[in-house]
Design a protein around this motif. Structure first.
Motif, PDB file in Angstrom:
ATOM      1  N   ALA A 154       0.817  -1.159  -0.167  1.00  0.00           N
ATOM      2  CA  ALA A 154       0.019   0.043   0.014  1.00  0.00           C
ATOM      3  C   ALA A 154       0.925   1.164  -0.043  1.00  0.00           C
ATOM      4  CB  ALA A 154      -0.915  -0.145   1.244  1.00  0.00           C
ATOM      5  N   GLY A 155       0.330   2.220  -0.762  1.00  0.00           N
ATOM      6  CA  GLY A 155       1.025   3.684  -0.458  1.00  0.00           C
ATOM      7  C   GLY A 155       1.964   4.096  -1.517  1.00  0.00           C
ATOM      8  N   LEU A 156       1.771   3.521  -2.564  1.00  0.00           N
ATOM      9  CA  LEU A 156       2.854   3.718  -3.761  1.00  0.00           C
ATOM     10  C   LEU A 156       2.232   4.998  -4.292  1.00  0.00           C
ATOM     11  CD1 LEU A 156       3.206   0.136  -5.511  1.00  0.00           C
ATOM     12  CD2 LEU A 156       4.864   1.329  -3.930  1.00  0.00           C
ATOM     13  N   THR A 157       3.009   5.939  -4.883  1.00  0.00           N
ATOM     14  CA  THR A 157       2.472   6.942  -5.867  1.00  0.00           C
ATOM     15  C   THR A 157       2.469   6.478  -7.180  1.00  0.00           C
ATOM     16  OG1 THR A 157       4.898   7.568  -6.444  1.00  0.00           O
ATOM     17  CG2 THR A 157       4.051   8.462  -4.374  1.00  0.00           C
ATOM     18  N   ARG A 158       1.918   7.432  -7.817  1.00  0.00           N
ATOM     19  CA  ARG A 158       1.600   7.026  -9.309  1.00  0.00           C
ATOM     20  C   ARG A 158       2.976   6.397  -9.990  1.00  0.00           C
ATOM     21  NH1 ARG A 158       2.100   9.654 -14.229  1.00  0.00           N
ATOM     22  NH2 ARG A 158       0.510   9.130 -15.707  1.00  0.00           N
ATOM     23  N   GLU A 159       3.912   7.163  -9.698  1.00  0.00           N
ATOM     24  CA  GLU A 159       5.390   7.079 -10.373  1.00  0.00           C
ATOM     25  C   GLU A 159       6.042   5.414  -9.883  1.00  0.00           C
ATOM     26  OE1 GLU A 159       4.416   9.907  -8.985  1.00  0.00           O
ATOM     27  OE2 GLU A 159       4.292  10.902 -10.996  1.00  0.00           O
ATOM     28  N   GLN A 160       5.933   5.353  -8.727  1.00  0.00           N
ATOM     29  CA  GLN A 160       6.389   4.133  -7.967  1.00  0.00           C
ATOM     30  C   GLN A 160       5.688   2.940  -8.302  1.00  0.00           C
ATOM     31  OE1 GLN A 160       5.893   5.298  -3.833  1.00  0.00           O
ATOM     32  NE2 GLN A 160       7.814   5.555  -3.546  1.00  0.00           N
ATOM     33  N   LEU A 161       4.361   3.127  -8.680  1.00  0.00           N
ATOM     34  CA  LEU A 161       3.397   2.101  -9.041  1.00  0.00           C
ATOM     35  C   LEU A 161       3.715   1.773 -10.666  1.00  0.00           C
ATOM     36  CD1 LEU A 161       1.120   0.150  -9.046  1.00  0.00           C
ATOM     37  CD2 LEU A 161      -0.373   2.002  -9.932  1.00  0.00           C
ATOM     38  N   LEU A 162       4.223   2.875 -11.483  1.00  0.00           N
ATOM     39  CA  LEU A 162       4.445   2.530 -12.757  1.00  0.00           C
ATOM     40  C   LEU A 162       5.740   2.037 -12.999  1.00  0.00           C
ATOM     41  CD1 LEU A 162       3.142   6.062 -14.462  1.00  0.00           C
ATOM     42  CD2 LEU A 162       2.160   3.511 -14.703  1.00  0.00           C
ATOM     43  N   ALA A 163       6.767   1.977 -12.100  1.00  0.00           N
ATOM     44  CA  ALA A 163       8.054   1.474 -12.016  1.00  0.00           C
ATOM     45  C   ALA A 163       7.913   0.009 -11.637  1.00  0.00           C
ATOM     46  CB  ALA A 163       8.920   2.000 -11.122  1.00  0.00           C
ATOM     47  N   GLU A 164       6.725  -0.213 -10.767  1.00  0.00           N
ATOM     48  CA  GLU A 164       6.740  -1.778 -10.348  1.00  0.00           C
ATOM     49  C   GLU A 164       5.909  -2.675 -11.447  1.00  0.00           C
ATOM     50  OE1 GLU A 164       7.373  -3.446  -7.367  1.00  0.00           O
ATOM     51  OE2 GLU A 164       8.082  -1.689  -6.482  1.00  0.00           O
ATOM     52  N   LEU A 165       5.151  -1.829 -12.216  1.00  0.00           N
ATOM     53  CA  LEU A 165       4.450  -2.479 -13.436  1.00  0.00           C
ATOM     54  C   LEU A 165       5.412  -2.736 -14.701  1.00  0.00           C
ATOM     55  CD1 LEU A 165       1.025  -0.757 -13.019  1.00  0.00           C
ATOM     56  CD2 LEU A 165       1.476  -3.157 -12.489  1.00  0.00           C
ATOM     57  N   LYS A 166       6.327  -2.100 -14.466  1.00  0.00           N
ATOM     58  CA  LYS A 166       7.261  -2.217 -15.753  1.00  0.00           C
ATOM     59  C   LYS A 166       7.678  -3.727 -15.870  1.00  0.00           C
ATOM     60  CE  LYS A 166      10.691   0.275 -18.238  1.00  0.00           C
ATOM     61  NZ  LYS A 166      11.187   1.696 -18.477  1.00  0.00           N
ATOM     62  N   GLY A 167       7.362  -4.303 -17.132  1.00  0.00           N
ATOM     63  CA  GLY A 167       7.875  -5.601 -17.504  1.00  0.00           C
ATOM     64  C   GLY A 167       6.780  -6.780 -16.978  1.00  0.00           C
TER      65      GLY A 167
END
Length: 182
Positions: A154-167
């Motif tokens: 929980a608590g990811l920012t938009r930018e952190q989420l996009l980085a986690e979704l990469k790949g």
């Protein structure tokens, strides 16, 4: 005969691949690129730009990409913050078995793990464009991924989420609502 069988097999494969359809996101509350009703705008006491009811619109989706295990939903205003953009919702760990959100679910934090949006909360925060800035565009983006629905904290920012979704992203679908305080 072999050539006929091969052609038939290729035709059948292409028909069944297209039978799934296109991954789409829609809302019964607004059409793509249409104006959002005032009830979907933000509601913040003391802020003259936030005089709505902060009710999140209903959303539904169809035809998830094959292999989808979870979804992420972002609501972003690219014109907000004088062109730097404002994140109104960061939602993820949505199970691929879900097919939408009822009106108000995103405000209540139902059915997803909340990330941190620009106002600093973990649920839907409706549009609050400054008076005289014209109608802003609120981009609702749904991303299908191969991550399990409990993979991200929980608590990811938009930018952190996009980085986690990469790949891990398998496809995206979107719809745009507009809102202004003129």
């Amino acid at each position: 005969m072999k050539k006929t069988l091969l052609c038939s097999a290729l035709l059948l494969a292409s028909l069944s691949a297209g039978a799934q359809g296109v991954f789409t996101l829609s809302s019964p509350d607004f059409n793509d690129n249409a104006l959002l009703d005032k009830k979907f705008a933000g509601a913040t006491k003391g802020n003259p730009s936030c005089t709505g009811e902060n009710v999140s619109p209903a959303l539904s989706w169809q035809n998830l990409p094959a292999g989808s295990k979870s979804l992420a939903l972002l609501v972003f205003d690219p014109e907000g913050a004088k062109g730097l953009g404002v994140s109104h919702l960061v939602a993820y760990n949505i199970p691929a078995t879900a097919d939408g959100f009822a009106q108000g679910d995103l405000t209540a934090g139902k059915g997803f793990t909340g990330g941190k949006n620009s106002p600093g909360n973990n649920h839907y925060h409706g549009p609050c464009p400054p008076a005289g800035s014209g109608a802003h565009h609120y981009v609702f983006t749904l991303i299908a991924s191969d991550l399990p629905p409990d993979a991200l904290k929980a608590g990811l920012t938009r930018e952190q989420l996009l980085a986690e979704l990469k790949g891990h992203a398998l496809g995206g679908a979107g719809i745009v609502g507009r809102y202004g305080n003129d």
